[in-house]
Enzyme design. Structure first.
Site, PDB file in Angstrom:
ATOM      1  N   TYR A   1       0.828  -1.210   0.000  1.00  0.00           N
ATOM      2  CA  TYR A   1       0.000   0.000   0.000  1.00  0.00           C
ATOM      3  C   TYR A   1       0.862   1.260   0.000  1.00  0.00           C
ATOM      4  CZ  TYR A   1      -4.600  -2.091   0.978  1.00  0.00           C
ATOM      5  OH  TYR A   1      -5.792  -2.757   0.903  1.00  0.00           O
TER       6      TYR A   1
ATOM      7  N   LYS B   1       3.135 -15.383   2.863  1.00  0.00           N
ATOM      8  CA  LYS B   1       3.368 -16.147   1.633  1.00  0.00           C
ATOM      9  C   LYS B   1       4.877 -16.418   1.589  1.00  0.00           C
ATOM     10  CE  LYS B   1       1.822 -17.961  -2.196  1.00  0.00           C
ATOM     11  NZ  LYS B   1       0.937 -19.152  -2.208  1.00  0.00           N
TER      12      LYS B   1
ATOM     13  N   ASP C   1      -2.896 -18.362   1.177  1.00  0.00           N
ATOM     14  CA  ASP C   1      -3.908 -19.068   0.368  1.00  0.00           C
ATOM     15  C   ASP C   1      -4.592 -20.142   1.211  1.00  0.00           C
ATOM     16  OD1 ASP C   1      -1.441 -20.358   0.411  1.00  0.00           O
ATOM     17  OD2 ASP C   1      -1.507 -21.005  -1.689  1.00  0.00           O
TER      18      ASP C   1
ATOM     19  N   ASP D   1      -6.233  -6.941   4.477  1.00  0.00           N
ATOM     20  CA  ASP D   1      -7.376  -6.318   3.806  1.00  0.00           C
ATOM     21  C   ASP D   1      -8.288  -7.403   3.238  1.00  0.00           C
ATOM     22  OD1 ASP D   1      -8.947  -4.292   2.499  1.00  0.00           O
ATOM     23  OD2 ASP D   1      -7.949  -4.861   0.635  1.00  0.00           O
TER      24      ASP D   1
ATOM     25  N   ASP E   1     -12.190  -9.076   4.950  1.00  0.00           N
ATOM     26  CA  ASP E   1     -13.503  -9.098   4.285  1.00  0.00           C
ATOM     27  C   ASP E   1     -14.087 -10.509   4.327  1.00  0.00           C
ATOM     28  OD1 ASP E   1     -13.417  -6.404   3.610  1.00  0.00           O
ATOM     29  OD2 ASP E   1     -14.047  -6.750   1.538  1.00  0.00           O
TER      30      ASP E   1
HETATM   31  C1  IPM Z   1     -10.314  -1.263   4.117  1.00  0.00           C
HETATM   32  C2  IPM Z   1     -10.552  -0.715   2.746  1.00  0.00           C
HETATM   33  C3  IPM Z   1      -9.388   0.184   2.377  1.00  0.00           C
HETATM   34  C4  IPM Z   1      -8.129  -0.650   2.397  1.00  0.00           C
HETATM   35  C5  IPM Z   1      -9.548   0.925   1.034  1.00  0.00           C
HETATM   36  C6  IPM Z   1     -10.797   1.771   1.028  1.00  0.00           C
HETATM   37  C7  IPM Z   1      -8.337   1.728   0.680  1.00  0.00           C
HETATM   38  O1  IPM Z   1     -10.729  -1.742   1.830  1.00  0.00           O
HETATM   39  O2  IPM Z   1     -10.223  -0.470   5.067  1.00  0.00           O
HETATM   40  O3  IPM Z   1     -10.251  -2.486   4.252  1.00  0.00           O
HETATM   41  O4  IPM Z   1      -7.835  -1.342   1.423  1.00  0.00           O
HETATM   42  O5  IPM Z   1      -7.428  -0.625   3.408  1.00  0.00           O
HETATM   43 MG    MG Z   2     -10.840  -3.671   2.713  1.00  0.00          MG
END
Ligand code: IPM
Ligand code: MG
Length: 357
Positions: free
Chosen positions: A142, A192, A224, A248, A252
C-alpha cells in the site's frame, strides 16, 4: 471526562450511520456524565468536492489534535475515475499514515442471534467463530512505490513494490502477541513465505519475538491456505497477524462468514491512545439516502473507541449489551433480516439501541 472526537461522516450512505453512532455517544455522555465535543472533518469524497484533495493538511491536523477519530466509510462511484493521488481512498491511506496507525484490529465474531445468517454450514458455525485479524496498516505494498512506465517496445508496465523493514514487523508482531495474551494465547502469522522475501522476514522477526511470549502458541500459515481455513474451520483461529494487503483481503472474508459485514467494527491504533474507529464495510452507494444501511458496525466502533482510546470499559460494555438486547428482540435492518423478525431502518435501529442504554 471531556473528550474531543473528530468526526468524519464519510460518503454516500455513511453519514446516516455516523449520525446514529453520535446519538449513541450522546446517550452515553448523558448517562455517565461525560462531555463529548465533536469536530467535523472532511476526508475522502466530501473533501474532494470541497477542496479538490481527499485529505488536506488542515483536516488531518484536526484529527491529530483530537482524542480520537470516528468515521464512516468513504468513496463511491462519483469519485472513481480520479487519478491515484486524488482518489478518495488515498485520503484514508494518508490519514492512517499521518496518524501513524500501524495496527488495525478487525474482530470476526459471530453474534449467536445471527448465526443463521452465516453462509457457512451449521456444523462449522456451531464450533464458534471468534478471532481477530491484526493487520499491519501503514506499510507493505500500500505504501511502496507505485509506478507505470513505458517499456522500450512501447508496452506499458506497472510496478508496485512491497517493502517491510524489521521494526515495522516487530511493532505489529508485538501487538499480535499482546492481543493473543489477552485472549486464548494463540497467534498465527499469515504470509506467503514460500514465495515472498517480505514474508520470510516476517517469520524471522515473529519467531524472535515468540521467545518473549513463550505462553503463546505460535503458528505460521500461507495466506492461500488461510483463506481456505477461514471458511473450512474458523474455530481454529484466535489471533491472526498479517501484512497490510493480506489483512485487507482476509478481513472481508472473515466478516462475511459471521453473517453480516454490517456488524463488524474496527480500530486502528499507533503507539498511544489516539485511534481511528470505523466500520469495516464500505459506503453503500446503492442504498444511500434510503435509511436502509445497518448502523451497528459504526455504533460498535464508537464503543471500541470508548474502550481502547478513552478507557471507558463500563460504557463500552453498555453499548455492546444494548446491541445484544436489540438483536434478542428480533429487531433487524435489511442486511440481517430473517423470517419472524421486525424490519427497521437505520435510524430506528439507532433509536432501539439507545432505548437499551
Ligand atoms: C479497508 C478498505 C481500504 C483498504 C480501502 C478503502 C483503501 O478496503 O479499510 O479495508 O484497502 O485498506
Ligand atoms: Mg478492505
Amino acid at each position: 471526562m471531556v473528550k474531543n472526537i473528530a468526526l468524519i461522516r464519510g460518503d454516500c450512505a455513511s453519514p446516516e450511520i455516523v449520525a446514529e453512532a453520535v446519538k449513541v455517544l450522546d446517550r452515553i455522555a448523558e448517562k455517565y456524565n461525560h462531555t463529548f465535543n465533536y469536530t467535523e472533518v472532511d476526508m475522502g469524497g466530501a473533501a474532494i468536492d470541497k477542496y479538490g484533495d481527499p485529505l488536506p493538511q488542515h483536516e488531518l491536523d484536526k484529527c491529530l489534535a483530537s482524542d480520537s477519530v470516528l468515521m464512516g466509510s468513504i468513496g463511491g462511484p462519483k469519485w472513481e475515475g480520479l487519478p491515484g493521488e486524488k482518489r478518495a481512498e488515498k485520503g484514508l491511506l494518508r490519514l492512517r499514515a499521518g496518524m501513524k496507525l500501524f495496527s488495525n484490529n478487525r474482530p470476526a465474531k459471530i453474534w449467536p442471534q445471527l448465526a443463521a445468517a452465516s453462509p457457512l454450514k451449521e456444523s462449522i458455525v456451531e464450533k464458534g467463530i471468534d478471532f481477530i485479524i491484526v493487520r499491519e496498516l501503514i506499510g507493505g505494498v500500500y505504501f511502496g512505490n507505485h509506478e507505470t512506465h513505458v517499456l522500450e517496445n512501447g508496452e506499458k508496465q506497472a510496478v508496485d513494490s512491497m517493502p517491510y523493514s524489521e521494526h515495522e514487523i516487530e511493532r505489529i508482531g508485538r501487538v499480535g502477541f499482546e492481543t493473543a495474551m489477552k485472549r486464548n494465547k494463540k497467534l498465527c502469522c499469515v504470509d506467503k513465505a514460500n514465495v515472498l522475501d517480505t514474508s520470510r522476514l516476517w517469520r524471522e522477526v515473529l519467531r524472535r519475538l515468540h521467545a518473549e511470549y513463550p505462553e503463546v502458541e505460535y503458528s505460521e500459515m500461507f495466506v492461500d491456505n488461510a483463506a481456505m481455513q477461514i471458511c473450512k474451520n474458523p474455530s481454529q483461529f484466535d489471533v491472526i497477524v498479517t501484512e497490510n494487503m493480506f489483512g485487507d483481503i482476509l478481513s472481508d472474508e472473515a466478516s462475511e462468514i459471521t453473517g453480516s459485514i454490517g456488524m463488524i467494527p474496527s480500530s486502528s491504533l499507533g503507539e498511544g491512545t489516539l485511534g481511528l474507529y470505523e466500520p469495516i464495510h464500505g459506503s453503500a452507494p446503492d442504498i444511500m439516502g434510503q435509511d436502509k444501511i445497518n448502523p451497528i458496525a459504526t455504533i460498535l466502533a464508537a464503543g471500541m473507541m470508548l474502550r481502547y482510546s478513552f478507557g471507558m470499559t463500563e460504557e463500552a460494555d453498555d453499548i455492546e449489551a444494548a446491541v445484544g438486547k436489540v438483536l434478542d428482540k428480533g429487531i433487524r435492518t435489511p442486511d440481517i433480516m430473517s423470517e419472524g423478525c421486525t424490519l427497521v431502518g437505520c435510524s430506528a435501529m439507532g433509536d432501539a439501541i439507545i432505548a437499551e442504554i
